[in-house]
Design a protein around this motif. Structure first.
Motif, PDB file in Angstrom:
ATOM      1  N   ARG A  73      72.295 -46.810  -9.530  1.00  0.00           N
ATOM      2  CA  ARG A  73      73.033 -45.895  -8.509  1.00  0.00           C
ATOM      3  C   ARG A  73      72.892 -44.607  -8.332  1.00  0.00           C
ATOM      4  NH1 ARG A  73      78.944 -49.079  -9.573  1.00  0.00           N
ATOM      5  NH2 ARG A  73      78.937 -48.356  -8.108  1.00  0.00           N
ATOM      6  N   GLU A  74      72.833 -44.290  -7.476  1.00  0.00           N
ATOM      7  CA  GLU A  74      72.927 -42.995  -6.319  1.00  0.00           C
ATOM      8  C   GLU A  74      73.922 -42.293  -6.880  1.00  0.00           C
ATOM      9  OE1 GLU A  74      73.382 -43.063  -1.844  1.00  0.00           O
ATOM     10  OE2 GLU A  74      72.239 -41.464  -2.258  1.00  0.00           O
ATOM     11  N   GLN A  75      75.303 -42.809  -6.688  1.00  0.00           N
ATOM     12  CA  GLN A  75      76.438 -41.823  -7.507  1.00  0.00           C
ATOM     13  C   GLN A  75      76.436 -41.310  -8.754  1.00  0.00           C
ATOM     14  OE1 GLN A  75      76.406 -44.923  -6.788  1.00  0.00           O
ATOM     15  NE2 GLN A  75      78.964 -45.807  -7.589  1.00  0.00           N
ATOM     16  N   TRP A  76      76.004 -41.628  -9.159  1.00  0.00           N
ATOM     17  CA  TRP A  76      75.328 -40.754 -11.027  1.00  0.00           C
ATOM     18  C   TRP A  76      74.718 -39.421 -10.424  1.00  0.00           C
ATOM     19  CZ3 TRP A  76      79.284 -41.501 -14.126  1.00  0.00           C
ATOM     20  CH2 TRP A  76      79.612 -42.985 -13.685  1.00  0.00           C
ATOM     21  N   ASP A  77      73.276 -39.633 -10.103  1.00  0.00           N
ATOM     22  CA  ASP A  77      72.648 -38.516  -9.487  1.00  0.00           C
ATOM     23  C   ASP A  77      73.318 -38.133  -8.366  1.00  0.00           C
ATOM     24  OD1 ASP A  77      69.795 -37.246  -9.713  1.00  0.00           O
ATOM     25  OD2 ASP A  77      70.486 -38.163  -7.465  1.00  0.00           O
ATOM     26  N   VAL A  78      73.722 -38.003  -7.824  1.00  0.00           N
ATOM     27  CA  VAL A  78      74.552 -36.767  -6.739  1.00  0.00           C
ATOM     28  C   VAL A  78      75.939 -36.077  -8.094  1.00  0.00           C
ATOM     29  CG1 VAL A  78      76.527 -36.348  -4.910  1.00  0.00           C
ATOM     30  CG2 VAL A  78      74.278 -38.241  -5.138  1.00  0.00           C
ATOM     31  N   LEU A  79      76.573 -37.157  -9.069  1.00  0.00           N
ATOM     32  CA  LEU A  79      77.237 -36.452 -10.480  1.00  0.00           C
ATOM     33  C   LEU A  79      76.362 -35.342 -11.286  1.00  0.00           C
ATOM     34  CD1 LEU A  79      80.315 -36.017 -11.252  1.00  0.00           C
ATOM     35  CD2 LEU A  79      79.627 -38.184 -12.685  1.00  0.00           C
ATOM     36  N   ALA A  80      75.745 -36.017 -11.200  1.00  0.00           N
ATOM     37  CA  ALA A  80      74.634 -35.024 -12.735  1.00  0.00           C
ATOM     38  C   ALA A  80      74.822 -33.851 -11.647  1.00  0.00           C
ATOM     39  CB  ALA A  80      72.885 -36.267 -12.997  1.00  0.00           C
ATOM     40  N   GLY A  81      73.864 -33.963 -10.300  1.00  0.00           N
ATOM     41  CA  GLY A  81      73.326 -32.120  -9.301  1.00  0.00           C
ATOM     42  C   GLY A  81      74.606 -31.707  -9.417  1.00  0.00           C
ATOM     43  N   VAL A  82      75.990 -32.079  -9.770  1.00  0.00           N
ATOM     44  CA  VAL A  82      77.039 -31.064  -9.157  1.00  0.00           C
ATOM     45  C   VAL A  82      77.159 -30.735 -10.546  1.00  0.00           C
ATOM     46  CG1 VAL A  82      80.072 -31.550  -8.851  1.00  0.00           C
ATOM     47  CG2 VAL A  82      77.791 -32.617  -7.068  1.00  0.00           C
ATOM     48  N   LEU A  83      77.620 -31.435 -11.872  1.00  0.00           N
ATOM     49  CA  LEU A  83      78.046 -30.797 -13.162  1.00  0.00           C
ATOM     50  C   LEU A  83      76.752 -29.586 -13.313  1.00  0.00           C
ATOM     51  CD1 LEU A  83      79.079 -34.588 -14.390  1.00  0.00           C
ATOM     52  CD2 LEU A  83      81.105 -32.241 -13.650  1.00  0.00           C
ATOM     53  N   ALA A  84      75.596 -30.278 -13.320  1.00  0.00           N
ATOM     54  CA  ALA A  84      74.635 -29.084 -13.116  1.00  0.00           C
ATOM     55  C   ALA A  84      75.151 -27.773 -12.172  1.00  0.00           C
ATOM     56  CB  ALA A  84      73.424 -28.981 -12.930  1.00  0.00           C
ATOM     57  N   GLU A  85      75.256 -27.252 -11.100  1.00  0.00           N
ATOM     58  CA  GLU A  85      74.994 -26.324 -10.751  1.00  0.00           C
ATOM     59  C   GLU A  85      76.880 -25.374 -10.459  1.00  0.00           C
ATOM     60  OE1 GLU A  85      76.347 -28.113  -6.565  1.00  0.00           O
ATOM     61  OE2 GLU A  85      74.217 -28.508  -6.648  1.00  0.00           O
ATOM     62  N   ILE A  86      77.741 -26.287 -11.630  1.00  0.00           N
ATOM     63  CA  ILE A  86      78.694 -25.942 -11.977  1.00  0.00           C
ATOM     64  C   ILE A  86      78.578 -25.467 -13.177  1.00  0.00           C
ATOM     65  CG2 ILE A  86      81.948 -26.401 -12.720  1.00  0.00           C
ATOM     66  CD1 ILE A  86      81.002 -26.402  -9.412  1.00  0.00           C
ATOM     67  N   GLY A  87      77.679 -26.465 -14.409  1.00  0.00           N
ATOM     68  CA  GLY A  87      77.541 -25.057 -15.566  1.00  0.00           C
ATOM     69  C   GLY A  87      76.525 -24.075 -14.986  1.00  0.00           C
ATOM     70  N   VAL A  88      75.696 -24.201 -14.461  1.00  0.00           N
ATOM     71  CA  VAL A  88      75.115 -22.969 -14.648  1.00  0.00           C
ATOM     72  C   VAL A  88      76.107 -21.682 -13.901  1.00  0.00           C
ATOM     73  CG1 VAL A  88      73.605 -21.429 -13.208  1.00  0.00           C
ATOM     74  CG2 VAL A  88      72.923 -23.974 -14.047  1.00  0.00           C
ATOM     75  N   LEU A  89      76.783 -22.669 -12.777  1.00  0.00           N
ATOM     76  CA  LEU A  89      77.743 -21.316 -12.617  1.00  0.00           C
ATOM     77  C   LEU A  89      78.660 -20.512 -13.840  1.00  0.00           C
ATOM     78  CD1 LEU A  89      79.440 -19.934 -10.522  1.00  0.00           C
ATOM     79  CD2 LEU A  89      80.945 -21.606  -9.847  1.00  0.00           C
ATOM     80  N   PHE A  90      79.225 -21.344 -14.488  1.00  0.00           N
ATOM     81  CA  PHE A  90      80.459 -21.298 -15.268  1.00  0.00           C
ATOM     82  C   PHE A  90      79.647 -20.480 -16.549  1.00  0.00           C
ATOM     83  CE2 PHE A  90      84.580 -23.622 -15.345  1.00  0.00           C
ATOM     84  CZ  PHE A  90      84.658 -23.721 -14.213  1.00  0.00           C
ATOM     85  N   SER A  91      77.876 -20.897 -17.213  1.00  0.00           N
ATOM     86  CA  SER A  91      78.075 -20.503 -18.325  1.00  0.00           C
ATOM     87  C   SER A  91      76.881 -19.058 -17.850  1.00  0.00           C
ATOM     88  CB  SER A  91      75.882 -21.262 -18.639  1.00  0.00           C
ATOM     89  OG  SER A  91      75.610 -21.983 -17.336  1.00  0.00           O
ATOM     90  N   GLY A  92      76.305 -18.908 -16.757  1.00  0.00           N
ATOM     91  CA  GLY A  92      76.508 -17.616 -15.520  1.00  0.00           C
ATOM     92  C   GLY A  92      77.679 -16.293 -15.937  1.00  0.00           C
ATOM     93  N   LEU A  93      78.926 -16.693 -16.017  1.00  0.00           N
ATOM     94  CA  LEU A  93      79.519 -15.989 -15.661  1.00  0.00           C
ATOM     95  C   LEU A  93      80.255 -15.534 -17.564  1.00  0.00           C
ATOM     96  CD1 LEU A  93      82.357 -17.622 -12.987  1.00  0.00           C
ATOM     97  CD2 LEU A  93      80.906 -15.360 -13.268  1.00  0.00           C
ATOM     98  N   ALA A  94      80.001 -16.381 -18.357  1.00  0.00           N
ATOM     99  CA  ALA A  94      79.850 -16.643 -19.778  1.00  0.00           C
ATOM    100  C   ALA A  94      78.972 -15.239 -20.527  1.00  0.00           C
ATOM    101  CB  ALA A  94      79.842 -17.933 -20.336  1.00  0.00           C
ATOM    102  N   LEU A  95      77.713 -15.383 -19.897  1.00  0.00           N
ATOM    103  CA  LEU A  95      76.586 -14.519 -20.229  1.00  0.00           C
ATOM    104  C   LEU A  95      77.205 -12.964 -19.514  1.00  0.00           C
ATOM    105  CD1 LEU A  95      74.028 -15.620 -19.086  1.00  0.00           C
ATOM    106  CD2 LEU A  95      73.877 -15.289 -21.254  1.00  0.00           C
ATOM    107  N   VAL A  96      77.620 -13.212 -18.340  1.00  0.00           N
ATOM    108  CA  VAL A  96      78.233 -11.894 -17.858  1.00  0.00           C
ATOM    109  C   VAL A  96      79.736 -11.649 -18.519  1.00  0.00           C
ATOM    110  CG1 VAL A  96      79.501 -10.277 -15.638  1.00  0.00           C
ATOM    111  CG2 VAL A  96      77.218 -12.297 -15.343  1.00  0.00           C
ATOM    112  N   THR A  97      80.425 -12.101 -18.593  1.00  0.00           N
ATOM    113  CA  THR A  97      81.562 -11.729 -19.132  1.00  0.00           C
ATOM    114  C   THR A  97      81.404 -11.354 -21.324  1.00  0.00           C
ATOM    115  OG1 THR A  97      82.179 -13.772 -20.050  1.00  0.00           O
ATOM    116  CG2 THR A  97      83.215 -12.826 -18.200  1.00  0.00           C
ATOM    117  N   GLY A  98      80.107 -11.774 -21.533  1.00  0.00           N
ATOM    118  CA  GLY A  98      80.036 -11.741 -22.938  1.00  0.00           C
ATOM    119  C   GLY A  98      79.214 -10.563 -22.883  1.00  0.00           C
TER     120      GLY A  98
END
Length: 231
Positions: A73-98
């Motif tokens: 189903r397509e929605q799972w593919d879309v959700l995976a992309g959304v979660l990857a975007e937010i994950g990259v944002l959060f881990s990037g901010l974690a690297l900066v604060t670290g």
């Protein structure tokens, strides 16, 4: 597509804003100032939740990718992309604060410590995953190809989590040490901010997924209009 109602999104946004305000109060007025590092230690209350929720995001990418292969189903593919975007944002901010933390604690912006190195690799892996998604890799079987990439990319995540315990690392393993050397008031501020950033994480995922759904509907409508015009 999963249906995201605007009212639910609004409620999530209001809750995350309220929790963020409470979290800031806990950081600056409830938690005591750490004796050795002083005010710089306050970075910890941002750094830790960002890192933990990025782990959740990448686990979500893996789980959604499994669902793509299972259901198609397509929605799972879309959700995976959304979660990857937010994950990259959060881990990037974690690297900066670290890095800001490291400059104050270790007198350097960066060191090739196992935890820091594996986290940087994780960030590059998921940034690359997003690049491949935007390039529409795989053609007609793109969703399945992206799902396999999403599952393989997760292999680095447990390594990041365990790196401070498996190898000699200067990065503290908070949950491994007894109490992490934190006062009870500090732990209160930690958990409030973990909850606040979790609410923010949920809001961003819902908002981005809602936007992706609207985009798909607009694209479908445009294709329909184009087909009628050509007839």
């Amino acid at each position: 597509m999963f249906r995201i109602y605007p009212k639910i999104l609004t409620i999530f946004a209001c809750v995350s804003m309220a929790l963020m305000a409470v979290g800031q109060y806990a950081i600056w007025f409830h938690a005591p100032e750490e004796l050795t590092m002083g005010l710089v230690q306050k970075i910890f209350y941002f750094h830790l939740p960002l890192a933990w929720w990025s782990f959740v995001a990448f686990f979500g990418v893996c789980a959604a990718s499994v669902m793509v292969l299972w259901t198609g189903r397509e929605q799972w593919d879309v959700l995976a992309g959304v979660l990857a975007e937010i994950g990259v944002l959060f881990s990037g901010l974690a690297l900066v604060t670290g890095s800001l933390w490291g400059r104050a604690a270790w007198n350097t912006w960066w060191t090739w410590d196992p935890r820091l190195s594996t986290t940087l690799v994780m960030w590059f892996v998921y940034a690359g995953y997003l690049v491949l998604r935007s390039a529409d890799v795989g053609g007609t079987k793109g969703a399945k190809v992206r799902a396999v990439l999403g599952i393989v990319a997760f292999l680095d995540v447990p390594l990041v989590f365990l790196s401070a315990r498996l190898w000699r690392s200067i990065h503290p393993a908070v949950l491994a040490s007894r109490g992490g050397g934190l006062e009870p008031e500090m732990w209160t501020a930690v958990w409030i901010n973990v909850l606040a950033w979790g609410a923010m994480f949920g809001t961003l995922v819902l908002a981005r997924y809602h936007g992706a759904g609207l985009k798909r509907r607009v694209e479908a409508a445009l294709i329909g209009i184009q087909e009628k015009t050509l007839q």
